[in-house]
Design an enzyme around this catalytic site. Structure first.
Site, PDB file in Angstrom:
ATOM      1  N   SER A 194       0.913  -1.269   0.107  1.00  0.00           N
ATOM      2  CA  SER A 194      -0.171  -0.257  -0.161  1.00  0.00           C
ATOM      3  C   SER A 194       0.849   1.084  -0.103  1.00  0.00           C
ATOM      4  O   SER A 194       1.673   1.209   0.386  1.00  0.00           O
ATOM      5  CB  SER A 194      -0.556   0.464   1.142  1.00  0.00           C
ATOM      6  OG  SER A 194      -1.354   1.031   1.377  1.00  0.00           O
ATOM      7  N   LYS A 201       1.939  -2.875   6.464  1.00  0.00           N
ATOM      8  CA  LYS A 201       1.884  -2.252   4.496  1.00  0.00           C
ATOM      9  C   LYS A 201       3.924  -2.259   4.752  1.00  0.00           C
ATOM     10  O   LYS A 201       4.322  -2.160   3.666  1.00  0.00           O
ATOM     11  CB  LYS A 201       1.655  -1.920   4.268  1.00  0.00           C
ATOM     12  CG  LYS A 201      -0.233  -2.484   4.370  1.00  0.00           C
ATOM     13  CD  LYS A 201      -0.717  -3.340   3.702  1.00  0.00           C
ATOM     14  CE  LYS A 201      -1.534  -3.795   3.492  1.00  0.00           C
ATOM     15  NZ  LYS A 201      -1.565  -5.337   2.125  1.00  0.00           N
ATOM     16  N   TYR A 244      -2.455  -0.484  10.237  1.00  0.00           N
ATOM     17  CA  TYR A 244      -2.520  -0.917   9.198  1.00  0.00           C
ATOM     18  C   TYR A 244      -0.867  -0.260   7.994  1.00  0.00           C
ATOM     19  O   TYR A 244      -0.478  -1.841   7.615  1.00  0.00           O
ATOM     20  CB  TYR A 244      -3.449  -0.450   8.302  1.00  0.00           C
ATOM     21  CG  TYR A 244      -3.572  -0.613   6.686  1.00  0.00           C
ATOM     22  CD1 TYR A 244      -4.002  -1.896   6.167  1.00  0.00           C
ATOM     23  CD2 TYR A 244      -3.482   0.742   5.800  1.00  0.00           C
ATOM     24  CE1 TYR A 244      -4.607  -2.553   5.116  1.00  0.00           C
ATOM     25  CE2 TYR A 244      -3.255  -0.435   4.522  1.00  0.00           C
ATOM     26  CZ  TYR A 244      -4.162  -1.534   3.781  1.00  0.00           C
ATOM     27  OH  TYR A 244      -3.731  -1.440   3.277  1.00  0.00           O
TER      28      TYR A 244
HETATM   29  P1  NAI Z   1     -11.195  -6.059   0.491  1.00  0.00           P
HETATM   30  O1  NAI Z   1     -11.410  -6.414   1.874  1.00  0.00           O
HETATM   31  O2  NAI Z   1     -12.195  -6.093  -0.505  1.00  0.00           O
HETATM   32  O3  NAI Z   1     -10.288  -7.689   0.356  1.00  0.00           O
HETATM   33  C1  NAI Z   1      -9.667  -8.180   0.683  1.00  0.00           C
HETATM   34  C2  NAI Z   1      -9.836  -9.834   0.489  1.00  0.00           C
HETATM   35  O4  NAI Z   1      -8.806 -11.167   1.469  1.00  0.00           O
HETATM   36  C3  NAI Z   1     -11.414 -10.006   0.836  1.00  0.00           C
HETATM   37  O5  NAI Z   1     -11.018 -11.157  -0.292  1.00  0.00           O
HETATM   38  C4  NAI Z   1     -10.854 -11.111   2.860  1.00  0.00           C
HETATM   39  O6  NAI Z   1     -11.838 -12.129   2.636  1.00  0.00           O
HETATM   40  C5  NAI Z   1      -9.567 -11.781   1.821  1.00  0.00           C
HETATM   41  N1  NAI Z   1      -9.181 -11.548   3.239  1.00  0.00           N
HETATM   42  C6  NAI Z   1      -8.941 -11.170   4.383  1.00  0.00           C
HETATM   43  N2  NAI Z   1      -8.467 -12.131   5.488  1.00  0.00           N
HETATM   44  C7  NAI Z   1      -8.150 -13.628   4.816  1.00  0.00           C
HETATM   45  C8  NAI Z   1      -7.607 -14.081   5.437  1.00  0.00           C
HETATM   46  N3  NAI Z   1      -6.924 -14.522   6.491  1.00  0.00           N
HETATM   47  N4  NAI Z   1      -6.980 -15.315   4.459  1.00  0.00           N
HETATM   48  C9  NAI Z   1      -7.592 -15.449   3.553  1.00  0.00           C
HETATM   49  N5  NAI Z   1      -7.712 -14.687   2.741  1.00  0.00           N
HETATM   50  C10 NAI Z   1      -8.533 -13.296   3.686  1.00  0.00           C
HETATM   51  O7  NAI Z   1     -10.087  -5.445  -0.055  1.00  0.00           O
HETATM   52  P2  NAI Z   1      -9.431  -4.574  -1.035  1.00  0.00           P
HETATM   53  O8  NAI Z   1      -9.538  -3.457  -1.001  1.00  0.00           O
HETATM   54  O9  NAI Z   1      -9.968  -5.884  -2.257  1.00  0.00           O
HETATM   55  O10 NAI Z   1      -7.453  -4.735  -1.170  1.00  0.00           O
HETATM   56  C11 NAI Z   1      -6.750  -6.190  -0.911  1.00  0.00           C
HETATM   57  C12 NAI Z   1      -5.360  -5.788  -0.647  1.00  0.00           C
HETATM   58  O11 NAI Z   1      -4.746  -4.583  -1.358  1.00  0.00           O
HETATM   59  C13 NAI Z   1      -4.970  -5.586   0.253  1.00  0.00           C
HETATM   60  O12 NAI Z   1      -3.861  -6.129   1.328  1.00  0.00           O
HETATM   61  C14 NAI Z   1      -5.073  -4.344   1.068  1.00  0.00           C
HETATM   62  O13 NAI Z   1      -4.921  -3.942   1.876  1.00  0.00           O
HETATM   63  C15 NAI Z   1      -4.722  -3.593  -0.454  1.00  0.00           C
HETATM   64  N6  NAI Z   1      -5.074  -2.315  -0.014  1.00  0.00           N
HETATM   65  C16 NAI Z   1      -5.749  -1.547  -0.268  1.00  0.00           C
HETATM   66  C17 NAI Z   1      -6.206  -0.255  -0.577  1.00  0.00           C
HETATM   67  C18 NAI Z   1      -7.385  -0.268  -1.635  1.00  0.00           C
HETATM   68  O14 NAI Z   1      -7.778   1.073  -0.949  1.00  0.00           O
HETATM   69  N7  NAI Z   1      -8.670  -0.496  -1.217  1.00  0.00           N
HETATM   70  C19 NAI Z   1      -5.715  -0.023  -0.534  1.00  0.00           C
HETATM   71  C20 NAI Z   1      -4.137  -0.299  -0.858  1.00  0.00           C
HETATM   72  C21 NAI Z   1      -4.195  -1.362  -0.624  1.00  0.00           C
END
Ligand code: NAI
Length: 254
Positions: free
Chosen positions: A146, A163, A159
């Site tokens: 991130s 990251k 968080y």
């Molecule tokens: P989201 O919350 O929509 O999806 C996250 C996914 O990870 C979900 O499918 C969830 O069930 C899964 N997950 C959570 N804990 C888990 C575990 N213990 N084992 C297996 N799966 C697990 O989040 P998003 O936005 O799609 O984020 C994806 C990645 O991108 C994350 O690492 C997040 O930190 C990173 N990110 C997101 C940003 C944003 O603005 N949306 C910005 C920067 C980074």
């Protein structure tokens, strides 16, 4: 048929039920990769939907439940993935969790929960696949970090620290495994329009403030992030390792 860069290759992607992980899974499948898509078992319906969508588009996908923060669950994930595909070429560590608290309100258990998924989860899945990549003499590891791991914002110390750990972990690992043909890079999204992104900026005023800080003047979409992950996984990135690429519409310039 024109060859695609994922033909005859397998990718394991964590946290694929929605958001960025799902978009990465669909993109890799469209590039010809066999996608092994992971998420928590409580996301079974969404994961089944992803598999159906990929197969309807002519791609290949199987799903495996595991909690990336749990060492035994990760061991089972990797051993089951290797039963589905004797060779895994690419790992995308995407699973992540976020919460928003100022430091004095972060409960110790909440600190652990965020680190356990974001930092330890990335470490555990990576570690479990390293011997396989070494034996193949090749591997691509793409970690979804991130911009928060470089700069960050109030309310997200836990968080952003997790990251930052992912970025530094990737840089050190890149040096340890370079001679085995393994590259390790991080993608650093800005604010992306997913459940996580929206929860972080729940009202229109806070969303607008983020857009105003972004040079390109909008939130990102999951589809904006996938190209960087696909690039790091590809042979076009064979001479790139230990890097952390911002995909943030110009929120950060370093
Ligand atoms: P989201 O919350 O929509 O999806 C996250 C996914 O990870 C979900 O499918 C969830 O069930 C899964 N997950 C959570 N804990 C888990 C575990 N213990 N084992 C297996 N799966 C697990 O989040 P998003 O936005 O799609 O984020 C994806 C990645 O991108 C994350 O690492 C997040 O930190 C990173 N990110 C997101 C940003 C944003 O603005 N949306 C910005 C920067 C980074």
């Amino acid at each position: 048929m024109i060859p695609r860069r994922g033909d005859n290759q397998t990718v394991l992607i964590t946290g694929c039920s929605r958001g960025i992980g799902r978009a990465i899974a669909e993109r890799f499948a469209a590039e010809g990769y066999y996608v092994i898509a992971n998420d928590l078992d409580r996301q079974a319906d969404d994961l089944a939907g992803l598999k159906a969508a990929i197969e309807a588009a002519g791609g290949r996908c199987d799903t495996l439940f595991a909690d990336v923060s749990d060492p035994a669950s990760v061991e089972a994930l990797v051993s089951n993935a290797l039963k589905l595909s004797p060779r895994i070429d690419v790992l995308v560590n995407n699973a992540g969790v976020l919460s928003v608290f100022n430091v004095e309100d972060i409960a110790p258990d909440e600190w652990d929960r965020i680190f356990d998924v974001n930092a330890k989860g990335t470490f555990l899945v990576t570690k479990a696949l390293l011997a396989h990549f070494r034996a193949n003499g090749k591997g691509r590891i793409v970690n979804i970090a991130s911009v928060g791991g470089k700069r960050g914002a109030p309310g997200q110390a836990h968080y952003c620290a997790s990251k930052a750990a992912v970025i530094r972990f990737s840089q050190i690992l890149a040096q340890e495994v370079a001679h085995d043909g393994i590259t390790v890079n991080s993608v650093c999204p800005g604010i992306i329009d997913t459940d996580m992104g929206r929860n972080n900026y729940p009202d229109e005023a806070s969303l607008q403030a983020v857009k105003d800080k972004t040079a390109l003047g909008r939130l990102g979409y999951p589809e904006d992030v996938v190209g960087a992950a696909a690039f790091f996984a590809s042979d076009d990135a064979a001479f790139i390792t230990g890097q952390a690429l911002n995909v943030c519409g110009g929120i950060l310039f370093d």
